[in-house]
Design an enzyme around this catalytic site. Structure first.
Site, PDB file in Angstrom:
ATOM      1  N   ASP A 205      -8.453 -10.233  -0.800  1.00  0.00           N
ATOM      2  CA  ASP A 205      -7.550 -10.269   0.441  1.00  0.00           C
ATOM      3  C   ASP A 205      -6.888 -11.836   0.265  1.00  0.00           C
ATOM      4  OD1 ASP A 205      -6.630  -9.566   3.093  1.00  0.00           O
ATOM      5  OD2 ASP A 205      -7.793 -11.415   3.815  1.00  0.00           O
ATOM      6  N   GLU A 270      -4.240  -9.014  -3.609  1.00  0.00           N
ATOM      7  CA  GLU A 270      -3.213  -8.950  -2.494  1.00  0.00           C
ATOM      8  C   GLU A 270      -2.343 -10.246  -2.596  1.00  0.00           C
ATOM      9  OE1 GLU A 270      -2.279  -8.833   2.328  1.00  0.00           O
ATOM     10  OE2 GLU A 270      -3.684 -10.212   1.422  1.00  0.00           O
TER      11      GLU A 270
HETATM   12  C1  NOJ Z   1      -4.525  -9.118   4.754  1.00  0.00           C
HETATM   13  C2  NOJ Z   1      -5.154  -8.103   5.285  1.00  0.00           C
HETATM   14  O1  NOJ Z   1      -4.488  -6.879   4.764  1.00  0.00           O
HETATM   15  C3  NOJ Z   1      -4.843  -8.065   6.753  1.00  0.00           C
HETATM   16  O2  NOJ Z   1      -5.078  -6.774   7.476  1.00  0.00           O
HETATM   17  C4  NOJ Z   1      -5.326  -9.355   7.463  1.00  0.00           C
HETATM   18  O3  NOJ Z   1      -5.048  -9.309   8.830  1.00  0.00           O
HETATM   19  C5  NOJ Z   1      -5.221 -10.526   6.831  1.00  0.00           C
HETATM   20  N1  NOJ Z   1      -4.872 -10.474   5.175  1.00  0.00           N
HETATM   21  C6  NOJ Z   1      -6.077 -11.611   6.868  1.00  0.00           C
HETATM   22  O4  NOJ Z   1      -7.230 -11.371   6.281  1.00  0.00           O
END
Ligand code: NOJ
Ligand code: CA
Length: 539
Positions: A205, A270
């Site tokens: 993440d 991500e």
């Molecule tokens: C990306 C995640 O996909 C999202 O759902 C989340 O709110 C943020 N990162 C913070 O962790």
């Protein structure tokens, strides 16, 4: 064999599938998806033909950001089951031949994590340095101009210790300090804990955010912020020169890569940089010693326009020829059929678009329900739960519309739960459920299943060098990989697409049955995505 050197990896031919666990299947009737539910439906995913499942966070959490606020990195929240349920899920997945990725959330923890509790309670605690604490600016107020992705300043003042702490998301999600070697070591243990429990890798993440410029200068502001802007738009008004994508971040992934290789595990980041600059993203997967794959999000925002789409993919593949991950939808953005026009048009464009994404080098992902052609659900404000929607009193700013429960069968709860309530409304037509589509050979679901099977079979889609066959002026985006050709008609009208010499068999079309053989050219519907394979000369 040293896995890092081996050219074939287990994910090379696979398509991934994102399970938003709260909304996949509820096993105990409380209206929230969980591990027992997921385990029961893994055979559906194997039947669909995906090879990798990414499960969104399931750790103990106050759920302020629905699990992306982790209070214990090595546990399972009772809402989702127990560690035994987790183990059973992984074991069943492996029995079915599926690989399992879990979501690692290293940029921030929950404010309920014992590290933060200790850090907040005592400025002299060794945990104080696990987070970013700063004195107020000279003259008072937050230490700098950084703002949160979710709206408002990125700093919250702690009365008791008279300092601010940093949070690039909610105040309940304090950012961890990756410049602190002790914190770095804590995560070595977290990785090992899950790898020893047999997970096949991690989706990381906010992979672009971990390291901050420790001098914490103001970010340059590029555009004025106006009151009508969503938090995302406001965030985009800054040049995130000092809070995101900092030098030093990739060193963390080098460290993790060494661990991952010992377990033959996949690291998928991500890397959500709003400007979608592929050269920034490619640094995370360069040199074969960082992340194995990084999501590239531009395709989720590019308009249905041949020039925009062609340039997006050309630039991305120039920057990272085989290491990107592609998706049309996620739990953070509008579902593709909604974004691409809604109704049947949105559905056919989404499938056609997937043909292209599945033929590109890289690792494509479906988001749960993509295979049913699902659109966003209109969630009224009084049912919205995403803190971003609630903060702004605007459903459009939140992400509930793309997070509603999977519709498994007709009925008010869509077969998602046996209970009376669901955490978000299901609200789907019978024809959009899994069971209805499994009963209909002409359904969208069977088209996705066919696409996945064809992709698996076509060897050159996994090995062939990509050669563009069209340029930015063309209404069809086409490329060749060895003996396979992929074409997507982005025009509003049927369009001819010139084929290389020889005979070409239609291996998949988003619009018609496969099998026909074409020579010289093929006329493509609007929209239509096709895969063609060369018929050997002797045939
Ligand atoms: C990306 C995640 O996909 C999202 O759902 C989340 O709110 C943020 N990162 C913070 O962790
Ligand atoms: Ca449940």
């Amino acid at each position: 064999m040293n896995m890092a050197q081996s050219s074939h990896r287990w994910w090379d031919r696979e398509v991934g599938y994102e399970v938003y666990i709260r909304s996949f299947v509820d096993g105990n009737g409380d209206g929230i998806g969980d591990f027992p539910g997921l385990t029961e439906k893994l055979d559906y995913l194997a039947w669909l033909g995906v090879g990798i499942v990414w499960i969104t966070p399931f750790y103990p959490s106050p759920m302020c950001d629905f699990g992306y606020d982790v209070a214990d990195y090595t546990g399972v929240d009772p809402l989702f089951g127990t560690l035994d349920d987790f183990d059973a899920c992984i074991a069943e997945a492996h029995r079915l031949g599926l690989r399992m990725l879990i979501d690692l959330v290293p940029n921030h923890s929950s404010d309920q994590h014992p590290w933060f509790q200790a850090s907040r309670a005592d400025p002299d605690s060794p945990m104080r340095g696990y987070y970013h604490w700063r004195d107020p600016a000279l003259g008072g107020g937050p230490p700098n101009n950084w703002i949160s992705h979710f709206g408002g300043p990125a700093w919250t003042y702690d009365e008791a210790t008279e300092q601010y702490y940093l949070h690039l998301f909610l105040p309940e999600q304090p950012d961890l300090n990756w410049s602190n070697p002790k914190l770095v070591r804590e995560f070595d243990d977290v990785l090992a804990f899950w790898l020893d429990r047999d997970v096949d890798g991690f989706r990381v993440d906010v992979a672009h955010g971990l390291v901050k410029n420790m001098l914490m200068p103001d970010n340059p502001q590029r555009f004025p912020i106006t009151p009508d802007m969503s938090p995302r738009q406001a965030f985009g008004c800054y040049d995130h020169r000092y809070d995101l994508d900092q030098a030093g971040t990739t060193a963390i992934y080098r460290r993790w890569r060494a661990v991952a290789e010992r377990y033959d595990a996949l690291l998928l980041g991500e890397v959500y940089l709003r400007d979608n600059n592929p050269n920034q993203v490619s640094r995370y997967v360069a040199n074969q010693d960082g992340l194995h794959r990084a999501f590239y999000f531009a395709p989720m925002h590019t308009p249905w326009d041949p020039v925009a789409m062609w340039s997006t993919f050309r630039d991305a593949l120039d920057a990272a020829p085989r290491d990107l991950s592609w998706a049309i939808s996620s739990h953070d953005d509008p579902r593709a059929p909604t974004r691409l026009g809604g109704g049947e048009l949105g559905q056919s464009r989404s499938l056609a678009y997937c043909v292209l994404l599945f033929a590109l080098p890289g690792l494509p992902f479906l988001y749960q329900g993509d295979e049913l052609g699902l659109e966003d659900v209109d969630v009224p404000l009084d049912r919205c739960l995403d803190p971003v929607a609630i903060r702004n009193q605007n459903p459009a700013d939140g992400r509930d519309a793309c997070r509603t429960p999977m519709p498994w069968s007709p009925g008010p709860a869509g077969g998602f739960t046996d209970g009376a309530e669901t955490w978000l409304p299901v609200d789907r037509a019978d024809a959009h459920t899994v069971s209805a589509q499994q009963d209909d050979p002409g359904s969208v679901l069977y088209k996705y299943q066919e696409l996945l099977a064809v992709r698996h079979e076509l060897g050159d889609l996994h090995a062939g060098e990509l050669e563009w066959m069209t340029d930015r002026a063309a209404a069809v985006i086409g490329f060749r990989r060895g003996d396979c050709v992929c074409a997507l008609n982005v025009a509003e009208v049927a369009t001819d697409f010139q084929l290389p010499s020889g005979k070409w068999r239609l291996a998949f079309s988003s619009q018609r049955p496969a099998g026909a053989v074409a020579e010289a050219a093929i006329s493509l519907d609007a929209p239509e995505g096709v895969l063609l394979v060369r018929v050997p000369d002797t045939a």
